[in-house]
Design an enzyme around this catalytic site. Structure first.
Site, PDB file in Angstrom:
ATOM      1  N   PHE B  19      -8.648  -2.272   3.926  1.00 10.71           N
ATOM      2  CA  PHE B  19      -9.736  -2.670   3.662  1.00 10.71           C
ATOM      3  C   PHE B  19     -10.308  -3.867   4.497  1.00 10.71           C
ATOM      4  CE2 PHE B  19      -7.588  -0.373   0.607  1.00 10.71           C
ATOM      5  CZ  PHE B  19      -8.633   0.745   0.361  1.00 10.71           C
ATOM      6  N   CYS B  20     -11.576  -4.190   4.307  1.00 10.00           N
ATOM      7  CA  CYS B  20     -12.288  -5.306   5.044  1.00 10.00           C
ATOM      8  C   CYS B  20     -11.365  -6.287   4.612  1.00 10.00           C
ATOM      9  CB  CYS B  20     -13.593  -5.230   4.543  1.00 10.00           C
ATOM     10  SG  CYS B  20     -14.568  -6.711   5.036  1.00 10.00           S
TER      11      CYS B  20
END
Ligand SMILES: Cc1cc2nc3c(=O)[nH]c(=O)nc-3n(C[C@H](O)[C@H](O)[C@H](O)COP(=O)(O)OP(=O)(O)OC[C@H]3O[C@@H](n4cnc5c(N)ncnc54)[C@H](O)[C@@H]3O)c2cc1C
Lengths: 396, 82
Positions: B19-20
């Site tokens: 994820f980011c």
């Protein structure tokens, strides 16, 4: 006899051990279960205090205690260097050739810093991720009489995501008190497109940088430090001269989990986000889950979960690991809620001037930090001072 | 851009489990080791990558080949220019 071995006597390992001792006290007293913690030093270190050494408000002696004194008397402590985990034989090899056999394994070996991964980091850059480095930074701040301060992040992920922002805000406050702020230019560099990974926190913190006159440089990934010209260059082609350079060093997981083939070269263990079991491989691209080791768990900084590497994360993960292992030992299903990690984290966030806010979030709820105030700053101080009596012992 | 005319991909980074800012950090790690002219594809299931990666590519002076929606993820293709 069922043997539970916990690797690492930091926040996560100590708490899991004490929670297991409490849950399984009858089995341990009857000699049916043994809980052992293995740690390199036998000392437990309260790392959040390092930042306060750099800020002149803490001494190293207050941040270190004997691990034995924090562990339940039913938990055995082995001091030694973990070299390898041999999951196929359920064995842990220690430095002096000792082998420990387990039925259940908990990996809580945390993270380590690698300043040497960037040339000239050790001579030129300051940081606050060890007591020595924090003291050195304190001396540099004491000697500082004005100039350019550059604060940045030389690798992601790293421990305690708010820390470099907090340090920028606290240094700004200190320099104002010392009447040096108008002689100082401050720069903050973030590797990503905003000041903090989580968007809502970035939205809270960005105006604080503006208000304090700290110039923000986004997408600044440290590429090299030029000691002759005293400037730091980014991969994106930006150059920032400095008089005082403060960088969060690159981090990795423990070498022993890489050497054991359990983690890739980053050292972060592939971990199930809910059960905290270590995965035998990353999940497949189509979402098909890779098998989990039924008896191997990871928590704290050691995992690859997309969460803050924070003591708080380990704190909320520990009860899940303890619930699941205790249930397995007893041959029952873990209680659904207690045995599922929801991604809960809670961190204080100093913004300087005696004020702080708090970040509380989980996998499904991003943080909504309240307006910074004195209450949360005091909250952080009280938490730091009472840590020894609360967190490792499972009292909060 | 029709995909047929897309340059040959030298390396694919599968960052779908991440994820980011994981996918962007993976891309940056690979670009550090890449040669000018290398074409790197990042597979990302994180919606943030769709905007983060092109913004970074522009700032870093590389070339965005395109963001191609796939089944449940995006294939983001970047050409290294320096
Ligand atoms: C400056 C700073 C500020 C921070 N501020 C905060 C904060 O405000 N709030 C917060 O929640 N967190 C904060 N943290 C982060 C927090 O300290 C860590 O996230 C937390 O300690 C992680 O717990 P852990 O149990 O995973 O690992 P650790 O507590 O690091 O414990 C790992 C243990 O494993 C042992 N170990 C590792 N490898 C081996 C080996 N091969 N053999 C034997 N033993 C080994 C180590 O000796 C260590 O005792 C901060 C950290 C720093 C450095």
């Amino acid at each position: 006899m069922q043997r539970i071995i916990i690797l690492g006597g930091g926040v996560g390992g100590t708490l899991v051990a004490n929670l297991l001792a409490r849950k399984l006290h009858a089995e341990i007293d009857r000699g049916r279960v043994a809980v052992t913690v293995v740690d390199a030093t036998g000392d437990h270190v309260y790392q959040p205090g390092f930042m306060y050494i750099a800020m002149g408000a803490e001494r190293e002696q207050s941040l270190r205690r004997a691990e034995r004194g924090l562990l339940d008397r039913r938990v055995e402590l082995v001091v030694g260097d973990i070299v390898r985990i041999d999951e196929s034989r359920r064995a842990v090899e220690l430095g002096e050739g000792t082998r420990l056999i387990y039925d259940y394994l908990v990996v809580a070996t945390g993270s380590r810093i690698l300043p040497e991964a960037i040339a000239h980091f050790n001579e030129e850059a300051h940081h606050f991720y060890t007591p020595d480095a924090a003291r050195r930074l304190r001396r540099a701040l004491d000697a500082f009489t004005g100039g350019r301060i550059v604060i940045g992040i030389a690798g992601m992920p790293y421990k305690c995501p708010p820390a470099p922002l907090e340090v920028a805000f606290l240094i700004d406050s200190e320099l104002r008190d010392r009447h040096l702020r108008d002689r100082t230019e401050m720069h903050f560099c973030s590797p990503i497109g905003r000041v903090f990974t989580i968007e809502s926190v970035s939205e809270m913190a960005t105006p604080v940088f503006v208000e304090k006159g700290i110039e923000v440089h986004t997408f600044f990934n440290v590429d090299e430090i030029d000691p002759e010209q005293k400037l730091v260059r980014s991969l994106e082609g930006e150059e920032l001269p400095y008089d005082l350079l403060i960088l969060v060093p690159p981090h990795k997981g423990a070498q022993c989990v890489i050497d054991s083939g359990l983690a890739p070269s980053s050292g972060w263990l592939p971990t199930d986000r809910e059960t905290l079991q270590v995965k035998t491989a990353p999940d497949a691209p189509d979402g098909t889950k890779a098998p989990r080791f039924p008896n191997v768990y990871a928590l704290g900084d050691a995992t690859d979960l997309p969460l803050s590497k924070a003591g708080s994360t380990a704190h909320f993960e520990a009860p899940v690991v303890a619930e699941r292992i205790a249930a397995q030992v007893r041959g029952v299903e873990p209680e659904a809620t207690a045995g599922t990690y929801t991604g809960k984290v809670m961190c204080f966030f100093e913004i300087g001037g005696g004020k702080a806010t708090v970040l509380q979030f989980d996998y499904n709820h991003p943080p909504r930090p309240p307006k910074p105030n004195r209450f949360w700053h005091l909250g952080k101080i009280v938490f730091n001072k009472t840590y020894w009596h609360t967190v490792p012992k499972g009292r909060v | 851009m029709p995909e047929e005319s897309a340059p040959v991909i030298s390396r694919t980074i599968d960052a779908r489990g991440s994820f980011c800012p994981g996918p962007l950090m993976e891309l940056i790690r690979n670009i550090r080791e890449a040669q000018p002219g290398d074409v790197i594809a990042v597979l990302s299931a994180d919606a943030g990558s769709r905007t983060d990666i092109p913004r970074w590519v522009e700032k870093a002076g590389h070339r965005m080949v395109g963001v191609f929606p796939r089944d449940g993820y995006d294939e983001i293709v970047v050409e290294t220019l320096h």
